[in-house]
Design a protein around this motif. Structure first.
Motif, PDB file in Angstrom:
ATOM      1  N   ILE A   4       0.826  -1.207   0.000  1.00 28.92           N
ATOM      2  CA  ILE A   4       0.000   0.000   0.000  1.00 28.92           C
ATOM      3  C   ILE A   4       0.863   1.260   0.000  1.00 28.92           C
ATOM      4  O   ILE A   4       0.683   2.164  -0.827  1.00 28.92           O
ATOM      5  N   ASP A   5       1.826   1.336   0.913  1.00 27.93           N
ATOM      6  CA  ASP A   5       2.691   2.512   0.981  1.00 27.93           C
ATOM      7  C   ASP A   5       3.653   2.584  -0.203  1.00 27.93           C
ATOM      8  O   ASP A   5       3.981   3.685  -0.685  1.00 27.93           O
ATOM      9  N   LEU A   6       4.117   1.422  -0.658  1.00 30.89           N
ATOM     10  CA  LEU A   6       5.006   1.425  -1.816  1.00 30.89           C
ATOM     11  C   LEU A   6       4.283   1.935  -3.058  1.00 30.89           C
ATOM     12  O   LEU A   6       4.852   2.681  -3.859  1.00 30.89           O
ATOM     13  N   ARG A  58       5.117 -17.135  -9.304  1.00 32.09           N
ATOM     14  CA  ARG A  58       5.113 -18.572  -9.025  1.00 32.09           C
ATOM     15  C   ARG A  58       5.789 -18.879  -7.688  1.00 32.09           C
ATOM     16  O   ARG A  58       5.232 -19.595  -6.851  1.00 32.09           O
ATOM     17  N   ASP A  59       6.972 -18.322  -7.467  1.00 23.38           N
ATOM     18  CA  ASP A  59       7.768 -18.684  -6.292  1.00 23.38           C
ATOM     19  C   ASP A  59       7.355 -17.935  -5.035  1.00 23.38           C
ATOM     20  O   ASP A  59       7.741 -18.323  -3.925  1.00 23.38           O
ATOM     21  N   PHE A  60       6.574 -16.857  -5.183  1.00 25.05           N
ATOM     22  CA  PHE A  60       6.071 -16.105  -4.025  1.00 25.05           C
ATOM     23  C   PHE A  60       4.553 -16.230  -3.907  1.00 25.05           C
ATOM     24  O   PHE A  60       3.892 -15.329  -3.405  1.00 25.05           O
ATOM     25  N   VAL A  61       4.039 -17.386  -4.333  1.00 25.45           N
ATOM     26  CA  VAL A  61       2.592 -17.588  -4.269  1.00 25.45           C
ATOM     27  C   VAL A  61       2.090 -17.535  -2.828  1.00 25.45           C
ATOM     28  O   VAL A  61       0.914 -17.250  -2.566  1.00 25.45           O
ATOM     29  N   HIS A  62       2.992 -17.770  -1.871  1.00 28.77           N
ATOM     30  CA  HIS A  62       2.645 -17.722  -0.452  1.00 28.77           C
ATOM     31  C   HIS A  62       2.569 -16.292   0.083  1.00 28.77           C
ATOM     32  O   HIS A  62       2.132 -16.078   1.215  1.00 28.77           O
ATOM     33  N   ASP A  63       2.991 -15.306  -0.708  1.00 28.37           N
ATOM     34  CA  ASP A  63       3.139 -13.931  -0.224  1.00 28.37           C
ATOM     35  C   ASP A  63       2.341 -12.987  -1.126  1.00 28.37           C
ATOM     36  O   ASP A  63       2.841 -12.495  -2.134  1.00 28.37           O
ATOM     37  N   SER A  64       1.105 -12.715  -0.741  1.00 31.25           N
ATOM     38  CA  SER A  64       0.249 -11.852  -1.567  1.00 31.25           C
ATOM     39  C   SER A  64       0.708 -10.407  -1.559  1.00 31.25           C
ATOM     40  O   SER A  64       0.513  -9.669  -2.539  1.00 31.25           O
ATOM     41  N   ASP A  65       1.303  -9.964  -0.462  1.00 27.30           N
ATOM     42  CA  ASP A  65       1.814  -8.592  -0.380  1.00 27.30           C
ATOM     43  C   ASP A  65       2.886  -8.367  -1.438  1.00 27.30           C
ATOM     44  O   ASP A  65       2.801  -7.446  -2.258  1.00 27.30           O
ATOM     45  N   PHE A  66       3.903  -9.205  -1.437  1.00 27.64           N
ATOM     46  CA  PHE A  66       4.979  -9.057  -2.413  1.00 27.64           C
ATOM     47  C   PHE A  66       4.468  -9.272  -3.831  1.00 27.64           C
ATOM     48  O   PHE A  66       4.880  -8.561  -4.764  1.00 27.64           O
ATOM     49  N   SER A  67       3.571 -10.216  -4.013  1.00 26.83           N
ATOM     50  CA  SER A  67       3.022 -10.473  -5.347  1.00 26.83           C
ATOM     51  C   SER A  67       2.272  -9.255  -5.873  1.00 26.83           C
ATOM     52  O   SER A  67       2.326  -8.944  -7.068  1.00 26.83           O
TER      53      SER A  67
END
Length: 276
Positions: A4-6, A58-67
């Motif tokens: 959000i801030d980014l 694909r590799d950050f499917v566990h991390d919705s923030d980073f995605s």
């Protein structure tokens, strides 16, 4: 969520391709065919954000923030390719990349540990920031000089965004994450131990496709990158030290321990491996 801030901060810094690039100051007498060809190659390498984004999602499917952050990164990196292609379309259309040349660098990357990938691309942004600064100095035509200055600043901001995700990961993951960051930082800052400056562009990323498993290997001229760095923009030891210094300074701040050189970073890596 960091996204959000980014989003807000990067939105404020965003430039407009039509109004922030001084197209009307173009000086044909200051653009050589040699320089124009390097612009084409950089446009194609910037297009590699496409397969890189596919890898990240694909590799950050566990991390919705980073995605979610990838939506910003992908947009801005593709914009880099676009502004370089627009320059060629306007002023050197015969050298504009073809769709086939762009598509040639879209291929799947093998899965890799997410934290190592994150650190790898942080280091890549640090390096690109300096590569493009030097490219701007090397070029003589005023419009392309401004373009390289502009995208260099973008790469610096992207590195800062990656660093925020690295800080978050370190709080969550402890010594194992620290060891991963130190490992990749050591490798990417050890240019003097290697015969080339390491960057995601020239790393092997798909074992089944070897030897055509790097972005560089799929360029129209696979030898271009080293020639650009060594013979054209002359990215010498002084500039390389800026890259290494940037990596070491940021890791010192991130990991809470001063690293004056890569040996100290490697020693820390071993300590974190033992602790993990």
């Amino acid at each position: 969520m960091l996204y959000i801030d980014l989003f807000k901060s990067l939105e404020r810094a965003r430039w407009n391709m039509e109004t922030d690039i001084p197209w009307d100051t173009f000086d044909a007498s200051k653009l050589t065919d040699e320089q124009a060809l390097t612009i084409k190659m950089n446009a194609i390498t910037e297009w590699a954000a496409l397969p890189a984004t596919e890898m990240f999602l694909r590799d950050f499917v566990h991390d919705s923030d980073f995605s979610a952050f990838m939506s910003i990164w992908f947009y801005e990196e593709q914009k880099h390719a676009l502004v370089l292609m627009e320059y060629l379309r306007r002023f050197k259309p015969e050298l504009a990349p073809t769709e086939e040349e762009l598509h040639a660098i879209r291929f799947p990357f093998d899965p890799a540990p997410p934290m190592e990938t994150l650190m790898l691309h942080f280091c890549g942004e640090v390096r690109l920031t300096q590569w493009y600064k030097r490219a701007s100095e090397w070029h003589t035509e005023p419009v392309i000089k401004r373009i390289y200055e502009t995208i260099s600043r973008d790469e610096g901001r992207h590195g800062g965004a990656y660093l925020q995700y690295m800080k978050r990961a370190l709080k969550q993951g402890g010594p194992g994450v620290a060891a991963a960051f130190a490992k990749i930082g050591f490798l990417m800052a050890s240019s003097q131990r290697s015969d080339k400056a390491l960057h995601p562009t020239n790393l092997h990323v798909n074992e089944a496709l070897f030897p055509q498993d790097t972005i560089q290997s799929r360029l129209p001229n696979p030898e271009w990158l080293e020639h650009w760095l060594d013979e054209q923009i002359c990215f010498d030891e002084t500039w390389e030290n800026k890259v290494v210094g940037g990596i070491l300074r940021n890791l010192s701040s991130l990991l809470g321990q001063p690293f004056e050189n890569v040996r100290e970073l490697n020693k820390y890596r071993k300590q974190m491996l033992a602790a993990a």
